[in-house]
Design an enzyme around this catalytic site. Structure first.
Site, PDB file in Angstrom:
ATOM      1  N   CYS A   2       0.854  -1.189   0.000  1.00 62.26           N
ATOM      2  CA  CYS A   2       0.000   0.000   0.000  1.00 62.26           C
ATOM      3  C   CYS A   2       0.891   1.240   0.000  1.00 62.26           C
ATOM      4  O   CYS A   2       1.955   1.259   0.615  1.00 62.26           O
ATOM      5  CB  CYS A   2      -0.925   0.105   1.201  1.00 62.26           C
ATOM      6  N   ARG A  27       3.551  -0.352  -4.969  1.00 60.63           N
ATOM      7  CA  ARG A  27       3.261  -0.901  -3.647  1.00 60.63           C
ATOM      8  C   ARG A  27       1.924  -1.626  -3.587  1.00 60.63           C
ATOM      9  O   ARG A  27       1.612  -2.289  -2.603  1.00 60.63           O
ATOM     10  CB  ARG A  27       3.214   0.236  -2.617  1.00 60.63           C
ATOM     11  N   TRP A  74      -2.992  -2.736  -1.558  1.00 66.78           N
ATOM     12  CA  TRP A  74      -2.738  -4.153  -1.771  1.00 66.78           C
ATOM     13  C   TRP A  74      -3.493  -4.834  -0.639  1.00 66.78           C
ATOM     14  O   TRP A  74      -3.132  -4.679   0.530  1.00 66.78           O
ATOM     15  CB  TRP A  74      -1.244  -4.439  -1.694  1.00 66.78           C
ATOM     16  N   ASN A  98      -1.070   2.018   5.690  1.00 65.88           N
ATOM     17  CA  ASN A  98      -0.264   0.941   5.123  1.00 65.88           C
ATOM     18  C   ASN A  98       0.172   0.069   6.285  1.00 65.88           C
ATOM     19  O   ASN A  98       0.759   0.574   7.236  1.00 65.88           O
ATOM     20  CB  ASN A  98       0.958   1.534   4.398  1.00 65.88           C
ATOM     21  N   GLY A  99      -0.133  -1.225   6.229  1.00 67.49           N
ATOM     22  CA  GLY A  99       0.250  -2.115   7.326  1.00 67.49           C
ATOM     23  C   GLY A  99      -0.922  -2.993   7.729  1.00 67.49           C
ATOM     24  O   GLY A  99      -1.898  -3.120   6.995  1.00 67.49           O
ATOM     25  N   GLU A 478      14.671 -19.783  -8.908  1.00 65.21           N
ATOM     26  CA  GLU A 478      14.307 -18.463  -9.431  1.00 65.21           C
ATOM     27  C   GLU A 478      13.492 -18.588 -10.731  1.00 65.21           C
ATOM     28  O   GLU A 478      12.513 -17.869 -10.930  1.00 65.21           O
ATOM     29  CB  GLU A 478      15.593 -17.632  -9.642  1.00 65.21           C
ATOM     30  N   LYS A 482       9.675 -17.186 -11.293  1.00 63.09           N
ATOM     31  CA  LYS A 482       9.309 -16.251 -12.366  1.00 63.09           C
ATOM     32  C   LYS A 482       8.094 -16.774 -13.134  1.00 63.09           C
ATOM     33  O   LYS A 482       7.193 -16.027 -13.449  1.00 63.09           O
ATOM     34  CB  LYS A 482      10.471 -16.030 -13.356  1.00 63.09           C
ATOM     35  N   GLU A 485       4.869 -16.448 -10.961  1.00 62.55           N
ATOM     36  CA  GLU A 485       4.327 -15.116 -10.704  1.00 62.55           C
ATOM     37  C   GLU A 485       3.866 -14.402 -11.976  1.00 62.55           C
ATOM     38  O   GLU A 485       2.983 -13.564 -11.914  1.00 62.55           O
ATOM     39  CB  GLU A 485       5.306 -14.242  -9.914  1.00 62.55           C
ATOM     40  N   HIS A 501      13.154 -38.710  -4.706  1.00 63.03           N
ATOM     41  CA  HIS A 501      12.688 -38.780  -3.313  1.00 63.03           C
ATOM     42  C   HIS A 501      11.246 -38.287  -3.188  1.00 63.03           C
ATOM     43  O   HIS A 501      10.812 -37.870  -2.120  1.00 63.03           O
ATOM     44  CB  HIS A 501      13.630 -37.985  -2.414  1.00 63.03           C
ATOM     45  N   LYS A 601       5.254  -4.599  -5.702  1.00 64.25           N
ATOM     46  CA  LYS A 601       6.708  -4.519  -5.835  1.00 64.25           C
ATOM     47  C   LYS A 601       7.401  -4.420  -4.477  1.00 64.25           C
ATOM     48  O   LYS A 601       8.531  -4.847  -4.334  1.00 64.25           O
ATOM     49  CB  LYS A 601       7.039  -3.301  -6.710  1.00 64.25           C
TER      50      LYS A 601
HETATM   51  C1  F6R Z   1       9.908 -11.910  -7.355  1.00 62.76           C
HETATM   52  C2  F6R Z   1      10.105 -10.763  -6.490  1.00 62.76           C
HETATM   53  C3  F6R Z   1       9.946 -10.956  -5.037  1.00 62.76           C
HETATM   54  C4  F6R Z   1      10.949 -10.090  -4.266  1.00 62.76           C
HETATM   55  C5  F6R Z   1      10.665 -10.165  -2.761  1.00 62.76           C
HETATM   56  C6  F6R Z   1      11.681  -9.390  -1.962  1.00 62.76           C
HETATM   57  O1  F6R Z   1      10.129 -11.579  -8.699  1.00 62.76           O
HETATM   58  O2  F6R Z   1      10.380  -9.682  -6.950  1.00 62.76           O
HETATM   59  O3  F6R Z   1      10.053 -12.288  -4.668  1.00 62.76           O
HETATM   60  O4  F6R Z   1      12.232 -10.526  -4.551  1.00 62.76           O
HETATM   61  O5  F6R Z   1       9.393  -9.670  -2.513  1.00 62.76           O
HETATM   62  O6  F6R Z   1      11.689  -8.061  -2.339  1.00 62.76           O
HETATM   63  P1  F6R Z   1      12.915  -7.125  -2.010  1.00 62.76           P
HETATM   64  O7  F6R Z   1      14.057  -7.587  -2.821  1.00 62.76           O
HETATM   65  O8  F6R Z   1      12.460  -5.750  -2.398  1.00 62.76           O
HETATM   66  O9  F6R Z   1      13.166  -7.267  -0.543  1.00 62.76           O
END
Ligand code: F6R
Length: 606
Positions: A2, A27, A74, A98-99, A478, A482, A485, A501, A601
């Site tokens: 947020c 956010r 969010w 926010n929170g 990773e 990707k 998400e 396993h 983000k």
């Molecule tokens: C995935 C992604 C998230 C962030 C995670 C940590 O593509 O972007 O998994 O890596 O939320 O975010 P930061 O790096 O901002 O602490």
């Protein structure tokens, strides 16, 4: 998550609140809203969806005002909807938050008994009613002190009052809040980025503090209401105007920027002429470090895991990794000569910040690997190692992952040499190899067309797996993240050797499986694991590196070959096809690539 913004001025604020909200959309983007005070009335416009929807609605209502607050949400409590969008208002006040208010259910019961009627399912609405209730018998300042004491959990708040046209309140516990100083106007915002078009003079609230913001004055108070002085920081004036250029998506642009990200980062840390690494501000003797703990979330956690492999390989240190949300609540044995490294692109992730706070509370040596150098985590760590990759807008992290890995790799070889684990020759060879990385990354980016086709199969899949051993295991994790998400396809990252396993049971006819098998010491083992999944019907995409020997396996569905490089650097190259795979799979499905569903983000709630 947020984003919140507030402006108090003698000029119109609506347009500027909207502009700031656009910057805060990273956010949260499931709903948005704004409230302004006009002639003693609070006027609200809220909507489900993005700020662009809000913008259209506002033009219909002709919302005006020279004091106002805005919010991008969010959802935590209550689904994304117009009714649950912030601000939340009572007769008297309007609140953006926010929170998470952890005791909102108890507070709601208390307020309902007093006759307050709740319109939304949010935890935030209790704050509006609680403030209204306390205002009946208390001064404004005492009301804020009492309300903040009642709230459990984390918050950053912005509050405006129906009968107070000359002030707004900002408060912080857990979630970040910046305060900006302008010419005969002042601001609050979730970060300095939201305020940068209006001011470069910023202060940050510390936990437990609140502020009374007027047009020409800002006063700060601690939990008990005692005045506190705040440092005013001068931010650089240049506003980063980060646009997509010729690209349709930020993510696509950010993937393509990776060769320059690598160059920018190397330029900061590597003395190419003398072939040495410079980390000038290291506050401790490197020889005194006996172990390392790396902490992060999501993609940042994967770069931590990657660093464990490099650090164990190149140093004699004990290296551990942890997910921040686990670390912060475990009974951790803190070790005196351990270096605690937190990794975070945004520098605002609540769990990572809490993990850092815990390390600091226990008087540990702390280092932050961040992208946003004005962030809370960067401000609080003893040592900050920025990744220098420029703003990352796409919610799915790409260039920041490469930047995090690069800084951690550089740190690992620096420690390795300084602790005399490798010779000067080996150290300089590693640096020499590093200088070729950007070029090989550029070449890997050209494998585009092939991945576009492969992406179509992954887009249609019910599920998929990403397998790798050694250096390739964190990259497998990773790659799977990707795909999940962006394309909303179930994907599991696994160490290739773990398949028998249990997870092998998931393999069925036609299931797409990515096998990462660079020509390293694990190559033959991984190829055997690959054969096992092929034998059970998997459609294997093999990602390997060029070599004179042909791959010793038949029945591979597709193969992608990256450059031959020092094996420690191959993970950088392996990452790129997987980023592209997720991108093209999402593109095929027509999904919102820069803003995947349910995500944000910056994850500022735990
Ligand atoms: C995935 C992604 C998230 C962030 C995670 C940590 O593509 O972007 O998994 O890596 O939320 O975010 P930061 O790096 O901002 O602490």
């Amino acid at each position: 998550m947020c984003g919140i913004v507030g402006i108090i001025s003698s000029k119109e604020v609506t347009r500027r609140i909207i502009n700031s909200l656009k910057k805060l959309e990273y956010r949260g983007y499931d709903s948005a809203g704004i409230a302004t005070l006009v002639d003693g009335d609070i006027n609200e416009v809220k909507c489900e969806g993005r700020v662009e929807v809000l913008e259209k609605d506002i033009s219909k209502f002709n919302l005006k005002g020279d004091i106002g607050i805005g919010h991008v949400r969010w959802a935590t409590h209550g689904k994304p909807s117009k009714i649950n969008a912030h601000p939340h208002s009572s007769e008297q006040v309007s609140v953006v938050h926010n929170g998470i208010i952890e005791n909102s259910t108890i507070l709601k019961k208390f307020l309902e008994k007093k006759g307050y009627i709740f319109k939304s399912q949010t935890d935030t609405e209790v704050i509006a009613h609680l403030v209204t209730e306390y205002l009946k018998k208390n001064s404004l300042k005492d009301t804020i002190i009492k309300v903040l004491k009642k709230l459990h959990g984390s918050f950053a708040l912005g509050i405006i009052f129906k009968d107070q046209s000359n002030l707004m309140i900002g408060a912080k516990r857990g979630s970040p809040l910046a305060v900006g100083y302008g010419p005969n106007e002042n601001y609050i915002g979730s970060d300095s980025y939201a305020l940068k078009s209006m001011t470069n003079k910023i202060s940050y609230l510390d936990d437990g503090e609140f502020c009374i913001v007027k047009k020409d004055q800002i006063e700060f108070f601690d939990t008990a209401g005692t005045k506190v002085n705040k440092k005013v920081m001068n931010l650089s004036k240049d506003e980063i105007d980060y646009d997509k250029g010729d690209y349709k998506y930020f993510m696509e642009k950010e993937i393509d920027e990776q060769p320059s990200t690598i160059i920018a980062c190397i330029n900061e840390y590597v003395d190419k002429h003398n072939k040495q690494i410079n980390i000038y501000n290291f506050p401790w003797k490197i020889s005194s470090i006996e172990s390392i703990m790396l902490i992060g979330c999501g993609t940042a956690f994967h770069s931590c895991l990657m660093a464990k492999y490099w650090m164990e390989q190149n140093t004699n240190l004990d290296v551990s990794v942890d997910i921040a949300s686990e670390f912060r609540y475990r009974k951790v044995r803190f070790k005196k000569n351990c270096l605690y490294i937190v990794v975070s692109q945004s520098g605002e992730t609540a769990d990572t910040h809490a993990a850092l706070a815990l390390c600091k509370k226990n008087k540990m040596k702390t280092c932050a690997v961040v992208n946003v150098i004005e962030s809370s985590i960067a401000r609080d760590a003893d040592l900050v190692l920025p990744i220098y990759c420029g703003q990352e807008v796409g919610v799915a992290s790409t260039k920041a992952f490469i930047g995090q890995m690069l800084v951690l790799y550089i740190l690992s070889i620096k420690i390795s040499f300084d602790q005399k684990c490798i010779s000067k020759k080996k150290y300089q060879d590693k640096i020499k190899n590093l200088l070729t990385l950007s070029n090989s990354t550029k070449k890997t980016l050209k494998l585009d067309q092939k991945i576009l086709q492969i992406g179509k199969t992954f887009a249609e899949a019910k599920g998929s797996m990403f397998l790798g051993r050694g250096y390739s295991f964190p990259i497998a994790l990773e790659g799977a993240l990707k795909l999940k998400e962006l394309a909303y396809v179930h994907a599991e990252g696994y160490p290739a050797g773990e398949m028998k396993h249990g997870p092998l049971a998931l393999i069925e006819q036609g299931m797409p499986v990515v096998v990462l098998a660079p020509r390293d010491e694990y190559y033959k083992k991984t190829i055997s694991n690959m054969q096992e999944v092929i034998a059970r019907g998997a459609k294997v995409l093999l990602v390997t590196n060029k070599n004179k020997d042909e791959v010793i396996s038949e029945n591979i569905w597709e193969k992608i070959e990256v450059d031959q490089l020092d094996e420690e650097l191959i993970p950088f190259l392996m990452t790129i096809p997987l980023q592209k795979l997720a991108f093209y799979s999402a593109l095929e499905k027509g999904y919102d690539i820069d803003k995947p569903r349910n995500l944000a983000k910056s994850v500022t709630v735990e």
